[in-house]
Design an enzyme around this catalytic site. Structure first.
Site, PDB file in Angstrom:
ATOM      1  N   CYS A 281       0.481  -1.288   0.434  1.00  0.00           N
ATOM      2  CA  CYS A 281      -0.113  -0.155   0.156  1.00  0.00           C
ATOM      3  C   CYS A 281       0.808   1.504  -0.402  1.00  0.00           C
ATOM      4  O   CYS A 281       0.735   2.561  -0.731  1.00  0.00           O
ATOM      5  CB  CYS A 281      -0.634  -0.190   1.075  1.00  0.00           C
ATOM      6  SG  CYS A 281      -1.647  -1.456   1.166  1.00  0.00           S
TER       7      CYS A 281
ATOM      8  N   HIS B  86      -2.883   7.492   2.734  1.00  0.00           N
ATOM      9  CA  HIS B  86      -3.902   5.977   1.730  1.00  0.00           C
ATOM     10  C   HIS B  86      -4.793   5.225   2.267  1.00  0.00           C
ATOM     11  O   HIS B  86      -5.831   5.843   3.766  1.00  0.00           O
ATOM     12  CB  HIS B  86      -2.775   5.240   1.856  1.00  0.00           C
ATOM     13  CG  HIS B  86      -3.304   3.724   1.780  1.00  0.00           C
ATOM     14  ND1 HIS B  86      -4.086   3.109   1.105  1.00  0.00           N
ATOM     15  CD2 HIS B  86      -3.627   2.563   3.104  1.00  0.00           C
ATOM     16  CE1 HIS B  86      -3.753   2.235   1.215  1.00  0.00           C
ATOM     17  NE2 HIS B  86      -3.912   1.403   2.318  1.00  0.00           N
TER      18      HIS B  86
ATOM     19  N   ASN C  25      -9.955   0.578   0.030  1.00  0.00           N
ATOM     20  CA  ASN C  25      -8.634   0.335   0.216  1.00  0.00           C
ATOM     21  C   ASN C  25      -8.280  -0.664  -0.941  1.00  0.00           C
ATOM     22  O   ASN C  25      -8.719  -1.866  -1.282  1.00  0.00           O
ATOM     23  CB  ASN C  25      -8.314  -0.810   1.183  1.00  0.00           C
ATOM     24  CG  ASN C  25      -6.827  -0.494   1.266  1.00  0.00           C
ATOM     25  OD1 ASN C  25      -5.675  -0.394   0.456  1.00  0.00           O
ATOM     26  ND2 ASN C  25      -6.144  -1.248   2.802  1.00  0.00           N
TER      27      ASN C  25
HETATM   28  N1  ACO Z   1     -18.349  -7.798   9.377  1.00  0.00           N
HETATM   29  C1  ACO Z   1     -19.107  -8.806  10.641  1.00  0.00           C
HETATM   30  N2  ACO Z   1     -18.312  -8.984  12.234  1.00  0.00           N
HETATM   31  C2  ACO Z   1     -16.839  -8.925  11.686  1.00  0.00           C
HETATM   32  C3  ACO Z   1     -16.490  -8.548  10.195  1.00  0.00           C
HETATM   33  C4  ACO Z   1     -17.350  -8.236   9.163  1.00  0.00           C
HETATM   34  N3  ACO Z   1     -16.664  -8.463   7.881  1.00  0.00           N
HETATM   35  N4  ACO Z   1     -14.861  -9.264  10.682  1.00  0.00           N
HETATM   36  C5  ACO Z   1     -14.644  -9.539  11.528  1.00  0.00           C
HETATM   37  N5  ACO Z   1     -15.805  -8.954  12.297  1.00  0.00           N
HETATM   38  C6  ACO Z   1     -16.110  -9.530  13.595  1.00  0.00           C
HETATM   39  C7  ACO Z   1     -15.143 -10.777  14.525  1.00  0.00           C
HETATM   40  O1  ACO Z   1     -15.586 -11.739  14.049  1.00  0.00           O
HETATM   41  C8  ACO Z   1     -15.006 -10.657  15.937  1.00  0.00           C
HETATM   42  O2  ACO Z   1     -16.478 -10.706  16.400  1.00  0.00           O
HETATM   43  P1  ACO Z   1     -16.562 -12.059  18.137  1.00  0.00           P
HETATM   44  O3  ACO Z   1     -16.267 -10.039  18.658  1.00  0.00           O
HETATM   45  O4  ACO Z   1     -17.576 -11.875  17.996  1.00  0.00           O
HETATM   46  O5  ACO Z   1     -15.497 -12.799  17.306  1.00  0.00           O
HETATM   47  C9  ACO Z   1     -15.720  -9.086  15.947  1.00  0.00           C
HETATM   48  O6  ACO Z   1     -16.200  -8.848  14.951  1.00  0.00           O
HETATM   49  C10 ACO Z   1     -13.962  -8.447  16.646  1.00  0.00           C
HETATM   50  O7  ACO Z   1     -13.829  -8.742  15.760  1.00  0.00           O
HETATM   51  P2  ACO Z   1     -11.819  -7.741  15.395  1.00  0.00           P
HETATM   52  O8  ACO Z   1     -10.895  -7.936  14.039  1.00  0.00           O
HETATM   53  O9  ACO Z   1     -11.589  -7.306  17.271  1.00  0.00           O
HETATM   54  O10 ACO Z   1     -12.162  -5.911  15.020  1.00  0.00           O
HETATM   55  P3  ACO Z   1     -11.962  -4.699  14.799  1.00  0.00           P
HETATM   56  O11 ACO Z   1     -12.615  -3.658  15.487  1.00  0.00           O
HETATM   57  O12 ACO Z   1     -10.396  -4.937  15.127  1.00  0.00           O
HETATM   58  O13 ACO Z   1     -11.727  -4.621  13.489  1.00  0.00           O
HETATM   59  C11 ACO Z   1     -10.016  -4.414  11.693  1.00  0.00           C
HETATM   60  C12 ACO Z   1     -10.960  -5.047  12.222  1.00  0.00           C
HETATM   61  C13 ACO Z   1     -11.470  -3.341  10.852  1.00  0.00           C
HETATM   62  C14 ACO Z   1      -9.731  -4.737  10.616  1.00  0.00           C
HETATM   63  C15 ACO Z   1      -9.972  -3.129  12.464  1.00  0.00           C
HETATM   64  O14 ACO Z   1      -8.676  -4.174  12.819  1.00  0.00           O
HETATM   65  C16 ACO Z   1      -8.728  -2.704  11.627  1.00  0.00           C
HETATM   66  O15 ACO Z   1      -9.076  -1.485  11.229  1.00  0.00           O
HETATM   67  N6  ACO Z   1      -7.021  -2.830  11.225  1.00  0.00           N
HETATM   68  C17 ACO Z   1      -6.479  -1.689  10.135  1.00  0.00           C
HETATM   69  C18 ACO Z   1      -6.579  -3.058   9.114  1.00  0.00           C
HETATM   70  C19 ACO Z   1      -6.915  -2.039   7.794  1.00  0.00           C
HETATM   71  O16 ACO Z   1      -7.069  -1.401   7.629  1.00  0.00           O
HETATM   72  N7  ACO Z   1      -6.064  -2.456   6.498  1.00  0.00           N
HETATM   73  C20 ACO Z   1      -6.175  -2.881   5.570  1.00  0.00           C
HETATM   74  C21 ACO Z   1      -4.816  -2.714   5.167  1.00  0.00           C
HETATM   75  S1  ACO Z   1      -3.698  -2.648   5.675  1.00  0.00           S
HETATM   76  C22 ACO Z   1      -3.277  -0.862   4.902  1.00  0.00           C
HETATM   77  O17 ACO Z   1      -3.547  -0.910   3.760  1.00  0.00           O
HETATM   78  C23 ACO Z   1      -1.979  -0.227   5.525  1.00  0.00           C
END
Ligand code: ACO
Length: 319
Positions: free
Chosen positions: A113, A246, A276
């Site tokens: 990215c 980004h 993204n």
């Molecule tokens: N829809 C519904 N529920 C979901 C989904 C989905 N698509 N994905 C995960 N969940 C659920 C999980 O199963 C979990 O459920 P549980 O509590 O019953 O086990 C719950 O949501 C919470 O999951 P977390 O992984 O803790 O959710 P979080 O609040 O951390 O959000 C996310 C996840 C959005 C990926 C977050 O970690 C994030 O934003 N990370 C940054 C990563 C990013 O932006 N990456 C992009 C690529 S990297 C880059 O470009 C830099």
């Protein structure tokens, strides 16, 4: 001599696919969950026949038109992608052929990215040292092909698209500062670890991400690098006219901007419309904000990205 962006272009394949469309197609998710955690409402998905170089071609043609530069005047093409058309030749070479350019130096950048920021940083050096006069920098991705559509924690986040800029030698500013870093010790938190070996794919062929680790890393790295990039040019981050980050996650963008003293009215956000798109996301955001008249000539822009590697980088420029 400065390196100055003289044209921008973007390309998104087909119609938007909303969160609800994905759910209707069988992804076990929830519209509210996706919007609240990421800010993403839709993404574009390429047809099976489309290649990254096709999306790059459309974005590049728009960028060349807006710069009023012919394809055969370009003497450097750098294309950032994690989804090349094939193992080799480089997708930049394939883009060159599609553009009908016959003499530019071309190569691909793989910095996930951060690829666009890396490519712009390299192009600036070629131009400032007088080695090139007119560069085409593109970010192009068909990420939908490397997503596990049964992994809801990643498949809802990404989309396909391309963006491009023309960068020319200029006596007026120009790129003012570029900073880029990597720390390969973090390779496993965001990766597509598979490889082609003989006629087989060895290892996992789809994107894997430790979302929490990436979130923590991104917030810290983006703030540090923005400060460093601005300090190099003697410009306080709070003085930039537009922050063009980004487009990965609205919570990462807002928290970085807040720490930098940049208000929400000065942030370009387009991830709601295309998710993204990795190396394409910054030029796509630039294209939208230049096109709708928000970004004006002479304004100071702070671009920054973070991605698999981990890699990260920032560019401060006068548009
Ligand atoms: N829809 C519904 N529920 C979901 C989904 C989905 N698509 N994905 C995960 N969940 C659920 C999980 O199963 C979990 O459920 P549980 O509590 O019953 O086990 C719950 O949501 C919470 O999951 P977390 O992984 O803790 O959710 P979080 O609040 O951390 O959000 C996310 C996840 C959005 C990926 C977050 O970690 C994030 O934003 N990370 C940054 C990563 C990013 O932006 N990456 C992009 C690529 S990297 C880059 O470009 C830099």
């Amino acid at each position: 001599m400065f390196a100055r962006i003289t044209g921008v272009g973007g390309s998104l394949p087909g119609n938007p696919v909303t969160n609800l469309d994905l759910i209707r197609r069988g992804v076990d998710s929830d519209d509210d969950w996706i919007i609240t955690r990421t800010g993403i409402r839709a993404r574009h998905l390429a047809t099976p026949e489309t290649l990254s170089s096709d999306l790059a071609l459309e974005a590049s043609r728009k960028a060349l038109r807006s710069a009023k530069v012919d394809a055969d005047e370009i003497d450097l093409i750098i294309l950032a992608t994690s989804t090349p058309d094939c193992i080799f030749p480089g997708t930049a070479c394939l883009l060159q052929a599609k553009l009908g350019n016959k003499s530019a130096m071309t190569f691909d950048i793989q910095a996930a990215c951060s690829g666009f920021v890396y490519a712009l940083t390299i192009a600036e050096k070629f131009i400032r040292t007088g080695n090139c006069k007119k560069a085409l920098i593109a970010g192009a991705e068909i990420l939908s092909r490397i997503l596990d559509w049964n992994d809801r924690s990643t498949c809802v986040l990404f989309g396909d698209g391309a963006g491009a800029v023309v960068v020319e030698a200029s006596e007026t500013p120009g790129i003012l500062s570029c900073v880029a870093h990597a720390d390969g010790a973090y390779h496993s938190i965001l990766t597509v670890p598979g490889m082609v070996y003989g006629d087989k794919i060895i290892g996992h062929p789809f994107l894997k991400m430790d979302g929490h680790a990436v979130f923590r890393f991104a917030v810290r790295a983006l703030f540090d690098i923005a400060e460093k990039c601005c300090a190099n040019a003697g410009v306080p981050p709070g003085d930039v006219d537009w922050f063009v980050p980004h487009q990965a996650n609205l919570r990462i963008i807002n928290s970085t901007a807040k720490r930098l003293g940049i208000g929400p009215e000065r942030i370009v956000v387009t991830l709601d419309a295309h998710g993204n798109t990795s190396a394409a996301s910054i030029p796509l955001a630039l294209d939208v904000a230049v096109g709708d008249g928000r970004i004006q000539r002479g304004q100071k822009l702070l671009l920054e990205g973070v991605g698999g590697g981990m890699t990260w980088g920032a560019v401060l420029l006068e548009f």
